[in-house]
Design an enzyme around this catalytic site. Structure first.
Site, mmCIF file in Angstrom:
data_model
loop_
_atom_site.group_PDB
_atom_site.id
_atom_site.type_symbol
_atom_site.label_atom_id
_atom_site.label_comp_id
_atom_site.label_asym_id
_atom_site.label_seq_id
_atom_site.Cartn_x
_atom_site.Cartn_y
_atom_site.Cartn_z
ATOM 1 N N HIS A 186 -12.385 -8.313 -5.446
ATOM 2 C CA HIS A 186 -12.374 -7.274 -6.636
ATOM 3 C C HIS A 186 -13.517 -7.580 -7.631
ATOM 4 O O HIS A 186 -13.739 -7.040 -8.361
ATOM 5 C CB HIS A 186 -10.847 -7.614 -7.156
ATOM 6 N N GLU A 218 0.879 -1.304 0.100
ATOM 7 C CA GLU A 218 -0.107 -0.003 0.047
ATOM 8 C C GLU A 218 0.785 1.214 0.094
ATOM 9 O O GLU A 218 0.722 2.138 -0.516
ATOM 10 C CB GLU A 218 -0.795 -0.044 1.203
HETATM 11 O O1 X8Z Z 1 -5.956 -6.001 -3.582
HETATM 12 C C1 X8Z Z 1 -4.725 -6.030 -3.347
HETATM 13 C C2 X8Z Z 1 -4.067 -5.012 -2.282
HETATM 14 C C3 X8Z Z 1 -4.940 -3.519 -3.054
HETATM 15 S S1 X8Z Z 1 -4.421 -3.087 -4.494
HETATM 16 C C4 X8Z Z 1 -4.513 -5.173 -1.079
HETATM 17 N N1 X8Z Z 1 -4.057 -7.206 -3.591
HETATM 18 C C5 X8Z Z 1 -4.628 -8.013 -4.184
HETATM 19 C C6 X8Z Z 1 -5.533 -8.998 -3.489
HETATM 20 O O2 X8Z Z 1 -5.486 -8.834 -2.306
HETATM 21 O O3 X8Z Z 1 -6.208 -9.945 -4.039
HETATM 22 C C7 X8Z Z 1 -2.646 -7.308 -3.376
HETATM 23 C C8 X8Z Z 1 -2.340 -8.676 -3.896
HETATM 24 C C9 X8Z Z 1 -3.397 -9.110 -4.857
HETATM 25 ZN ZN ZN Z 2 -2.425 -2.554 -4.875
#
Ligand code: X8Z
Ligand code: ZN
Length: 654
Positions: free
Chosen positions: A495, A366
């Site tokens: 996501h 982050e």
């Molecule tokens: O979502 C994230 C970060 C914020 S951009 C915490 N990541 C992905 C996840 O958690 O699935 C980082 C690694 C992949």
């Molecule tokens: Zn990130």
């Protein structure tokens, strides 16, 4: 009149008229960038308000603000489109106009914009506020994803408990999001088309400025897949020692046994499976706890690294406004995020930080976003973005590669007990592989699934079937229990519900190793073909040469196509998996020898569980397998004459 004089007049006239139009455009653009800054601030404030306190009134505030901003944005866009910007001579002017020339969500009628925003906020709320009951106490029903479920997945070895948590999380989120999600797909596509894209997936890929980006990613996956297959086979062999026939010798691995809710990182298995168990180091999570790493100490440690390479310290307001631990008095979106409020000074992180090695790594991740924001803050807001989305994800991870080197862990006192002999080093590389190599197929398939959804190839009646086909094909995992289209497992991942593309993480993993190689060379920490300076031992701490080179790239933002920015740091213009393979070379050699020795099957045979929910073509019949009690029955759904040979998923074993 002297003809030369006449010609001169003509020339000047043409030049000034062309110049005047571009000068007018430049003035408009300056105004637009200012107004966009202001809009960004208002939007981020409203969103921060909701994400850091999920209430109905804060949701209303987001909806009101986004509706108002869409109107303003549309007015600006209409003005912008009056310019004949495609014929501009000035590169920078034209580039900024292009970047502002797609009005997507704002092209929808007002009620649809409102509906779209409501749906995404609603799905995010379901995801962020869901709770499940404990495995051994059905009256205790307050377990949240962060930290409770994450911790159980990481630490429990009880397969029934793991299965319970895995299934219940999906029950809590999936079915409640399915209708919302399909409506979101329709609205998103409608907006994308109005914005001159084929569909939302086309829109998502646009920022890579490369129409062949998906082919490139497929090519990279082919380059890296053999390494994934080795680690997959090794882990499966060892999980069989713990779980017996729950894990088959040649099948996909049950997804609940991999230490993570989504099987995207298997790093938590390093507690149980290591190449050289006798050379086990102290557990990093335990060590962080023992050394009283509070959330603040974690973030201060991260900041210290960035400062040591001549990157910028975080402003006072960052520490004041960020939310770095989970509040007890309200519901928030716990999924970690970094925020740029667009006013060149307000930057924040929101993270429900726990004292674990994963959170330690995430804090660096982050902070990498925030460092990028700070470095490009003096660009016009149109360019205040990563060179591509993968760059943004790669900055903090790049720093983490140094931080997690044995050399650095020793420097900061997290590693004390062992020598750095080849066996201990192999253990470290294995842990890193469980994070980085293992992430690759998941990061790819998330958007392969959504691509087909946005293109209408995957419809709501086969959402889950297609999801599990991809999970099996790319990751070699299978669900621990049978699934159906009543379930909606993609929504169990943040996501998906928050509408955040995922291909960026694939790109990030590949390029962060290329960045790592470049900065390590600059720091004199990596020398090609010098076995005393391997890539995995490099630590760029305190190297201002490395930091300054990185800074130069970060400061460009998205002002040039990403290969230009890439070249500034790496001297290369292409993504390539060679640096990643170089980093993991000793591990790959070791895994290949070990898997050969144990006769481990490389790859996987087809899973019956995943297949059972799918509709597929077989001869002239469209068949669907359904569960009838505990027996699978194939039902003929329709008869049709096949035009093409039946389409089958590509073979998954090698
Ligand atoms: O979502 C994230 C970060 C914020 S951009 C915490 N990541 C992905 C996840 O958690 O699935 C980082 C690694 C992949
Ligand atoms: Zn990130």
């Amino acid at each position: 009149m002297n003809p030369a004089f006449y010609l001169t007049i003509l020339f000047v006239h043409n030049c000034t008229s062309l110049g005047a139009e571009e000068a007018r455009a430049k003035k408009f653009l300056d105004g637009l960038n200012k107004r966009a800054e202001d809009r960004t601030y208002r939007l981020k404030m409203a969103k921060w308000g909701y994400d850091s306190n999920i209430t109905d009134s804060n949701l209303q505030q987001v909806i009101t603000v986004t509706s108002k901003l869409s109107e303003e944005e549309k007015q600006d866009w209409q003005e912008l489109m009056k310019f004949d910007w495609q014929s501009f001579q000035d590169y920078d002017l034209k580039r900024q106009f292009e970047k502002n020339s797609h009005l997507v969500l704002g092209s929808l009628p007002k009620d649809k914009i409102k509906r779209y925003n409501t749906i995404v906020s609603e799905m995010t709320k379901i995801y962020s506020t869901s709770k499940i009951c404990a495995f051994d106490d059905p009256t205790k029903c307050d377990l949240a994803l962060e930290p409770d479920l994450v911790n159980i997945l990481a630490n429990s070895r009880n397969p029934d408990q793991l299965k319970h948590v895995w299934v219940e999380w999906r029950n809590a989120v999936g079915p409640h999001c399915k209708n919302l999600f399909s409506e979101y797909v329709e609205l998103g596509n409608e907006a994308a088309r109005l914005g001159n894209f084929t569909d939302t997936s086309d829109q998502w890929l646009h920022s890579y400025e490369d129409s062949k980006i998906m082919d490139k990613v497929e090519e990279l996956w082919k380059q890296l897949r053999p390494l994934y297959l080795q680690i997959h086979a090794y882990v499966r062999t060892h999980l069989r020692k713990t779980y017996g026939d729950l894990v088959t010798e040649k099948g996909p691995i049950p997804a609940h046994l991999l230490g993570n809710m989504w099987s995207q990182s298997w790093r938590n298995l390093a507690k149980f499976i290591l190449p050289f168990p006798d050379k086990r180091d102290e557990d990093l999570t335990e060590e962080l706890k023992k050394q009283n790493y509070t959330y603040l100490k974690i973030f201060k440690t991260a900041e210290d690294f960035f400062k040591s390479i001549n990157l910028t310290a975080l402003p006072e307001s960052f520490w004041k406004n960020s939310i770095l631990k989970k509040p007890a008095d309200r519901q928030i979106v716990c999924h970690a995020s970094a925020w740029d409020f667009g006013n060149r000074k307000d930057f924040r992180i929101k993270q429900c930080t726990e004292t674990t090695i994963q959170n330690f790594v995430t804090a660096h991740h982050e902070m990498g976003h925030v460092e990028y924001y700070i470095q490009y803050k003096d660009q016009p807001i149109t360019y205040r973005k990563g060179a591509n989305k993968g760059f943004h994800e790669a900055v903090g991870d790049l720093i983490s590669l140094s931080v997690q080197s044995r050399k650095h862990l020793r420097k900061i006192g997290l590693l004390t007990s062992q020598d750095d002999d080849p066996e201990s080093t192999m253990n470290t590389l294995f842990s890193m592989g469980l994070e980085k190599i293992v992430m690759l197929p998941f990061t790819y398939l998330m958007d392969l699934w959504r691509r087909d959804v946005f293109k209408g190839k995957t419809t709501p009646d086969n959402y889950n079937c297609k999801w599990w086909e991809l999970r099996e094909q790319y990751q070699g995992v299978e669900p621990p229990v049978e699934r159906s289209e009543e379930d909606f497992d993609p929504a169990a991942k943040f996501h998906t519900v928050a509408s955040i593309p995922y291909l960026r993480y694939f790109v990030s993993i590949v390029i962060q190793f290329q960045f790592h190689q470049a900065v390590c060379e600059k720091a004199g920490q990596f020398v090609r073909n010098d076995p005393t300076k391997p890539l995995h031992e490099c630590d760029i701490y305190r190297s201002t040469e490395a930091g300054n080179a990185l800074k130069k790239m970060l400061q460009m933002g998205s002002s040039r196509p990403w290969p230009d920015a890439f070249e500034v740091l790496t001297g290369q213009r292409h993504m390539d998996g060679t640096a990643l393979l170089e980093y993991f070379k000793p591990l790959q050699n070791w895994l290949e020898a070990e898997n050969k020795k144990t006769g481990a099957f490389i790859g996987w045979e087809k899973s019956t569980k995943a297949e059972l929910i799918c509709t597929f073509n077989q001869g002239d019949f469209n068949l669907r397998s359904v569960w009838h009690g505990s027996v699978a029955v194939r039902v003929v759904l329709e008869y049709h004459k096949p035009v093409h040979p039946p389409e089958r998923t590509s073979p998954t074993s090698t």
